[in-house]
Every structure is written in structure tokens, then in C-alpha cells.
Design a protein around this motif. Structure first.
Motif, mmCIF file in Angstrom:
data_model
loop_
_atom_site.group_PDB
_atom_site.id
_atom_site.type_symbol
_atom_site.label_atom_id
_atom_site.label_comp_id
_atom_site.label_asym_id
_atom_site.label_seq_id
_atom_site.Cartn_x
_atom_site.Cartn_y
_atom_site.Cartn_z
ATOM 1 N N ARG A 113 12.555 -43.543 106.675
ATOM 2 C CA ARG A 113 12.932 -43.708 107.684
ATOM 3 C C ARG A 113 13.626 -45.545 107.674
ATOM 4 N NH1 ARG A 113 10.157 -45.696 113.365
ATOM 5 N NH2 ARG A 113 11.108 -48.002 113.126
ATOM 6 N N ALA A 114 12.472 -45.894 106.283
ATOM 7 C CA ALA A 114 12.384 -47.418 105.615
ATOM 8 C C ALA A 114 13.911 -47.374 104.585
ATOM 9 C CB ALA A 114 11.993 -47.942 104.582
ATOM 10 N N ALA A 115 14.968 -45.978 104.398
ATOM 11 C CA ALA A 115 15.788 -45.978 103.704
ATOM 12 C C ALA A 115 16.761 -45.934 104.392
ATOM 13 C CB ALA A 115 15.387 -44.987 102.359
ATOM 14 N N VAL A 116 16.808 -44.816 105.236
ATOM 15 C CA VAL A 116 18.388 -45.211 106.165
ATOM 16 C C VAL A 116 17.511 -46.458 106.870
ATOM 17 C CG1 VAL A 116 18.261 -43.953 108.352
ATOM 18 C CG2 VAL A 116 16.892 -42.381 106.867
ATOM 19 N N ASP A 117 17.293 -46.816 107.803
ATOM 20 C CA ASP A 117 17.343 -48.248 108.257
ATOM 21 C C ASP A 117 17.831 -49.562 107.119
ATOM 22 O OD1 ASP A 117 16.191 -47.208 109.821
ATOM 23 O OD2 ASP A 117 14.391 -47.911 110.654
ATOM 24 N N ALA A 118 16.985 -49.247 106.372
ATOM 25 C CA ALA A 118 17.953 -50.436 104.905
ATOM 26 C C ALA A 118 19.107 -50.084 104.706
ATOM 27 C CB ALA A 118 17.097 -50.579 103.768
ATOM 28 N N GLY A 119 19.527 -48.777 105.037
ATOM 29 C CA GLY A 119 21.401 -48.705 104.881
ATOM 30 C C GLY A 119 21.496 -48.048 103.537
ATOM 31 N N TYR A 120 20.463 -47.197 102.745
ATOM 32 C CA TYR A 120 20.813 -47.049 101.800
ATOM 33 C C TYR A 120 21.236 -45.679 101.955
ATOM 34 C CZ TYR A 120 16.502 -50.094 100.721
ATOM 35 O OH TYR A 120 16.075 -51.013 100.380
ATOM 36 N N ILE A 121 20.994 -44.528 102.595
ATOM 37 C CA ILE A 121 22.057 -43.381 102.795
ATOM 38 C C ILE A 121 21.695 -43.431 104.156
ATOM 39 C CG2 ILE A 121 19.507 -42.342 103.335
ATOM 40 C CD1 ILE A 121 21.029 -40.132 100.990
ATOM 41 N N PRO A 122 22.794 -41.552 104.542
ATOM 42 C CA PRO A 122 22.594 -42.046 105.913
ATOM 43 C C PRO A 122 21.456 -41.072 106.491
ATOM 44 C CG PRO A 122 24.422 -41.027 104.815
ATOM 45 C CD PRO A 122 23.614 -41.135 103.723
ATOM 46 N N TYR A 123 21.975 -41.470 108.263
ATOM 47 C CA TYR A 123 20.338 -40.765 109.170
ATOM 48 C C TYR A 123 20.251 -39.308 108.754
ATOM 49 C CZ TYR A 123 17.785 -38.881 113.103
ATOM 50 O OH TYR A 123 17.364 -38.625 114.072
ATOM 51 N N ALA A 124 21.767 -38.167 108.972
ATOM 52 C CA ALA A 124 21.058 -37.004 108.454
ATOM 53 C C ALA A 124 20.262 -36.828 107.090
ATOM 54 C CB ALA A 124 22.193 -36.733 108.226
#
Lengths: 291, 346
Positions: free
Chosen positions: B259-270
Motif C-alpha cells: 500500500r505504501a508503494a501505491v499511495d506514494a504513486g509508484y504503481i497503480p492500485y490494481a
């Protein structure tokens, strides 16, 4: 009159004009959207859970609004802002569940209703959906009802579709984007997420929507919102108020169990170079015969 | 008609592979409850799926092939499923836990006034009723549940039940049905469809390679000029995820993320694995630069073999891992990719 006083007077005049103008526009716009958002109070996602005597136990972890429901509240508020609407938050639970409603109020919902009844303990999603559908009908003239995709405690993910079915409204579940809502034409267009990508779907209002995380980050409660929420008087409806009685769960919970303990011995792989580490690790993984 | 039905989820005329696991579960139940296995297929130009279903062991297929059923829509699908179930009173209807399968089961349960056991990982028969095991709190606990009414609607978690082995000689009977609703009675329209990212889906994957916050942590990378701090961080993370994608390609794996990577905008939520993402259970889970917050653990802890690569030897993820590497993922992952490529002959 000094400059400071003049400025104050101008502000007051603007304020009065604003109030008059917004009252006029309120009278003219009869196309307000009436929105309901259904939320649930759950143990925090960081809670450590243990099964004790066949029941879930979360120790002293705080109870919070279901994280998925915050996306639903956000989507509801954005629609209300875009269409001069209002959002009413609904929850089912005990007195303590008012905290989830207060969070929704602090985010910007205008009203909240707690549905509480001694018979609503350990019910299934079908009963919950019957109660939500009845509450939405009692509110009257609701155009959009929002739910989160699932609750992080029971993880069933059924309530949005079941509530829609009971109301006889289109079920627009797992919505990532609300492309268009036209209150006068009574239409809505959304993008729903599925395994294969996104489907653009159009439907007639009223409709039930469940919202996924792709929709966008929910807002934080504002300071003013928190103050307002702390003073809010939240009405409590019973099943009798909703004209419901004798609701029967079709699902019976037998017990809650701890997950089987796994004995994991961690083997740290070391080596003189990344290549050496990689070779050793690949040997080990291939020996597991899982690839 | 058999007592045990299996709904096959299809998209654009292709059955979702996880659907066939339902036939495996149905055969197991049929041994105890008696009778054969009936398969439901709704859609347009879906008759080839019926042929496939017979090869997977279906004794009977109920097929509805119509333009109004082209794209899945809850209204015509629910109305048809409920009508068929009312006419024949099956004991059990199994669905895959896909977006469509879960929704259809939910809505049919209302029409049939029955219950749904969603996202089930284990099933047994006790006194003629199903007792299901289903994970709750994202798998931190398990619940044992049963359905008091009939039919018992169950959605099966992907990979929890085994797909039967194809038998090209197995045949059965095919019965065709017409839809219940006409186009004019259906209040929703599917206007268009935009394909998501190509690649292996997290729920179906045997192998998952996941990245976390640590993926942006390569001090030796210099971002292109003109980026602010946040852009530079995301750029670095994307370089890290490229290494993860390379490894995933060699292993035919899906790419996951914390979730940290998704929330930081690194990769889409999917790609998010965890309590507010996908709950997965692959044979091999490789966590790269993921510290292992409890919410992430909830989404991957039942993976058969967990490998953790993290700079911090104290990271909680190592407690779950069978194998751990305390080191720099920027050098370990490329070496791992190369080593797997050689050993797997790719």
C-alpha cells in the motif's frame, strides 16, 4: 470611518448579498441530489485479531469507519458539491457506531442516522441490506446511494448489490470513475472496474453505487467538520421505525477460528556477491518444487 | 438435473480460468451429496465454452446465448439464474469469486431469498449442508459458516480449489434457454470497455513479485534534470519496478505492491496486495523492499513460500519469509532474474 472599518463593512455587505443570492438559487434549483451513504464501524486495519471462544477479538484496537466507506463518502460528497445536493450517512450498530457517523459528518455529510435494534446482532448481508434499503426508502426521494466495496471485518462484499436488488435500482458496483450525473435527465454514467479493465456503463437514476480505491483519496475531516460532528444530534431508528420485523438471517456463523499457525524457519541467504546470493536462492527455490 | 450447479464466468466469450475450479469443487461435493454436475453459461457466442465444460467433467450444461447477454449485466443475468434455480431447486450453486461472480450471487440470493457464502477457501458437507471456511479480516481470522436455506450460494476463492484435469472424451447433455428480460426491460447499458494493463492477474498467479517503499531507495541513481523531489522519488521507484517486472517476466509472475508503494504513486492500485488491496495466496511470493506492515501481511501470509529481500535485516517481513536476503534489491533482483533465466532455460 478608517480604512479598517470600511473593509469590515464591505465584508458584511458581501456576506449579506451572498446569503440572499444563495437563497434565491436554492429556490430556483429544484434538481438537488439527495444522496445516502452507508457506512460501517470496524476494527482498525492495523488491529491484531485473535479468536477467543469462537469469536473475533481485537483487544484495545480502536474502532474506525471502514476504510472502503471513506471512498464512498468522498464520492457522495463530490456529487453533492457538483449538484447542490446533500448527503445523509447511515449506519447499523450500537451506540458506539455513532463514531463512524461522526467521521462521515466531519468529512462533510449534512446528516446522519443510526439504525439500532437488539435483533440486529450477527446478521447476514441479506438482513443488513433489507435494513439499508428500508432506511433509504424512508428517507424518501434518494437519487444515489453509496456504499464501500466491502467491510474489512466480514469481507463479504455483498451489501451494495443486495441493497440495489431490494430497492429495484441499478447496481453500479466497483465504480472507479463517475463520468456524469444528470439529475434532470435522471441518468448516470460510470466506469466500473472488472478483472479485464474498465467498463463504461450508463443507467437511470436512482442507483446504488459501490466505490473502489481508484476513485481517489478521501478527504480528511476538517477542523470545522470535526466541531460540527461533535455537536451533532444523531437520530436513532429502530426496526419498527422502518416497518420491519422478523428479519431472518439465512447465513449462520458457527465459529471464528485462528488461522493455523505456520512454523516458519527463516533462512537468511548470504554470499560474497549478489550473483552468489542469487545462485544460492534460486537453488533453494527450485528445490521447493513450486515453479 | 443435478443438485450441484456451477456458474462459469466469461468475458467476451472466454471463460475465466478460475471458473473451472468450481467444477473441481462440485465433483468433490457430488461424491457426498450424490448426482452429477450442472454448468451454467450465459453470454453471446458462448457455445464453445460448453464444449470446454464437458471436457472439464460437466454432466450437463444449461446455456443461454443471446445478444442481450453479451456483456455481463446484473439484471438479465440475475433474472435468468433465479428463474432456472426456481424451476429446478438445486442444492448448491458455486460461483468463482470474480467481480461478476460475487455480484451475481449476491443479487440472486435476494431473488431466491437465500444466503451467500462468499470467497470460500474450504468446503465440507455435514448433515447434508455445506460448512464453509472463509477468511475474514483479510485472512487474519477464519470463519466457519453455513447456509440455512436453499439453494446454498457459494463463491469460491481463486486457487483454493483444484481445477479438474481435461478429458477430451467426456461428454454430457446441452440444454438451451432464452433470456428472461428483453433489452427494453434492462435499465443499464455497457457503453464501452477499456482494457486494463496486460500481464498476469494477481488473483490467478502462481508466482507474485512485489515491490514496496524500498523500491525507490537507490542512492546511486540520478534522476533526469528538472524533477522536483517527489517526481524524482517516483522516477527512482519506477526504475526499481522495472527490475521487478523483469523478474516477473522470467517467472511468469504477476507484479504486486504494498500500500505504501501505491499511495506514494509508484504503481497503480490494481497491483496492491493487502487488507485494502488484493488478498493472494501464490506458491511463491517474493517481497522486495517491503517492510511487512500487518495490513500487507494479511494479504499474502498464506503464500506457500515467501522470499523477502530488504535492506533492513530487522524488517518484520523476514518473520514470515522462508528465505531472506538482507541486502540491496537493486543488485540482488537483477542477479536473481539472470540466475532464474539460466536455470529455467528462458
Amino acid at each position: 470611518m478608517n480604512r479598517h472599518q470600511t473593509r469590515s463593512w464591505i465584508y458584511i455587505v458581501i456576506l449579506i448579498l451572498n446569503t440572499i443570492l444563495s437563497n434565491i438559487t436554492n429556490i430556483e434549483r429544484r434538481l438537488d441530489l439527495k444522496i445516502a451513504v452507508c457506512v460501517k464501524q470496524v476494527p482498525d486495519s492495523a488491529a491484531k485479531l485473535v479468536a477467543i471462544d469462537g469469536k473475533a477479538n481485537w483487544g484495545d484496537s480502536p474502532l474506525v469507519i471502514n476504510p472502503w466507506d471513506e471512498y464512498a463518502v468522498e464520492a457522495a460528497l463530490l456529487q453533492a458539491e457538483a449538484h447542490n445536493g446533500s448527503v445523509i450517512a447511515i449506519t447499523i450498530g450500537g451506540e458506539g457506531s455513532k463514531e463512524a457517523l461522526k467521521h462521515a459528518l466531519a468529512m462533510g455529510c449534512s446528516d446522519a442516522i443510526l439504525i439500532s435494534d437488539p435483533s440486529l446482532v450477527q446478521t447476514d448481508s441479506q438482513v443488513i441490506s433489507r435494513v439499508l434499503a428500508a432506511a433509504i426508502q424512508k428517507l424518501g426521494e434518494v437519487d444515489l446511494a453509496f456504499l464501500g466495496r466491502q467491510a474489512i471485518d466480514t469481507d463479504t462484499g455483498l451489501a451494495a448489490a443486495q441493497t440495489a436488488r431490494l430497492l429495484g435500482w441499478p447496481a453500479l458496483t466497483l465504480v472507479a470513475v463517475i463520468s456524469n450525473v444528470d439529475p434532470s435527465a435522471r441518468t448516470i454514467q460510470v466506469q466500473r472496474s472488472a478483472e479485464e479493465g474498465r467498463l463504461t456503463v450508463s443507467a437511470k437514476l436512482p442507483a446504488v453505487l459501490s466505490i473502489v480505491k481508484d476513485f481517489g483519496e478521501p478527504r480528511y475531516p476538517s477542523f470545522m467538520g470535526i466541531r460540527k460532528a461533535s455537536r451533532a444530534v444523531i437520530p436513532v431508528w429502530s426496526l419498527a421505525d422502518l416497518g420491519l420485523s422478523n428479519l431472518q438471517s439465512n447465513i449462520q456463523w458457527l465459529e471464528v477460528l485462528n488461522t493455523p499457525q505456520r512454523q516458519i524457519t527463516t533462512e537468511m541467504i548470504t554470499g560474497g556477491s549478489p550473483q552468489e546470493i542469487a545462485e544460492t536462492l534460486v537453488d533453494k527455490i527450485l528445490a521447493e518444487k513450486i515453479l | 438435473m443435478s443438485k450441484i450447479w456451477v456458474y462459469i464466468d466469461q468475458f467476451k466469450g472466454q471463460a475465466l480460468p478460475t471458473s473451472w475450479e468450481g467444477i473441481g469443487a462440485a465433483k468433490m461435493l457430488a461424491e457426498q451429496l450424490g448426482g452429477g454436475v450442472t454448468i451454467l453459461i450465459f453470454g453471446k457466442n458462448v457455445e464453445p465454452i460448453a464444449a470446454e465444460a464437458f471436457q472439464y467433467g460437466a454432466d450437463e450444461v444449461l446455456l443461454a446465448d443471446d445478444a442481450s447477454l453479451d456483456d455481463y449485466r446484473s439484471e438479465p443475468y440475475t433474472a435468468l439464474l433465479a428463474k432456472l434455480a426456481r424451476e429446478s431447486n438445486p442444492e448448491v450453486i458455486l460461483f468463482p469469486t470474480t467481480t461478476r461472480g460475487r455480484e451475481l450471487a449476491a443479487m440472486a440470493a435476494i431473488d431466491l431469498n437465500t444466503g451467500v457464502l462468499p470467497d470460500v477457501t474450504g468446503l465440507e458437507v455435514k448433515d447434508g449442508s455445506l460448512v464453509a471456511i472463509r477468511p475474514i479480516y483479510a485472512g487474519k481470522l477464519l470463519s466457519k459458516v453455513t447456509c440455512l436455506t436453499r439453494p446454498q450460494l457459494v463463491t469460491l476463492r481463486g486457487r483454493a480449489f483444484t481445477k479438474p484435469i481435461l478429458d477430451a472424451s467426456h461428454t454430457g447433455t446441452l440444454t438451451k434457454f432464452s433470456p428472461v428480460l428483453s433489452e427494453a426491460d434492462i435499465p443499464t447499458k455497457v457503453e464501452s470497455y477499456a482494457a486494463g494493463e496486460a500481464g498476469v492477474s494477481l488473483s490467478d498467479a502462481n508466482v507474485i513479485v512485489s515491490g514496496g517503499r524500498g523500491v525507490s531507495n537507490n542512492p546511486s541513481l540520478t534522476p533526469p534534470a528538472g524533477m522536483d523531489e517527489k517526481q524524482a522519488e517516483i522516477w527512482k521507484a519506477q526504475q526499481g519496478f522495472k527490475l521487478i517486472e523483469d523478474l516477473a517476466l522470467v517467472l511468469h509472475a504477476a507484479v504486486g505492491a504494498s500500500r505504501a508503494a501505491v499511495d506514494a504513486g509508484y504503481i497503480p492500485y490494481a497491483h496492491q496486495v493487502g487488507q485494502t488491496g488484493k488478498v493472494v495466496s501464490p506458491d511463491l511470493y517474493i517481497a522486495c523492499g517491503i517492510s511487512g506492515a500487518i495490513q500487507h501481511q494479511a494479504g499474502m501470509r498464506t503464500s506457500k513460500v515467501i522470499v523477502a529481500i530488504n535492506r533492513d535485516p530487522e524488517a518484520p517481513i523476514f518473520k514470515l519469509a522462508r528465505y531472506g536476503v538482507a541486502g540491496d534489491l537493486y543488485t540482488i533482483i537483477p542477479a536473481l532474474t539472470e540466475s532464474f533465466r539460466k536455470r529455467l532455460g528462458k
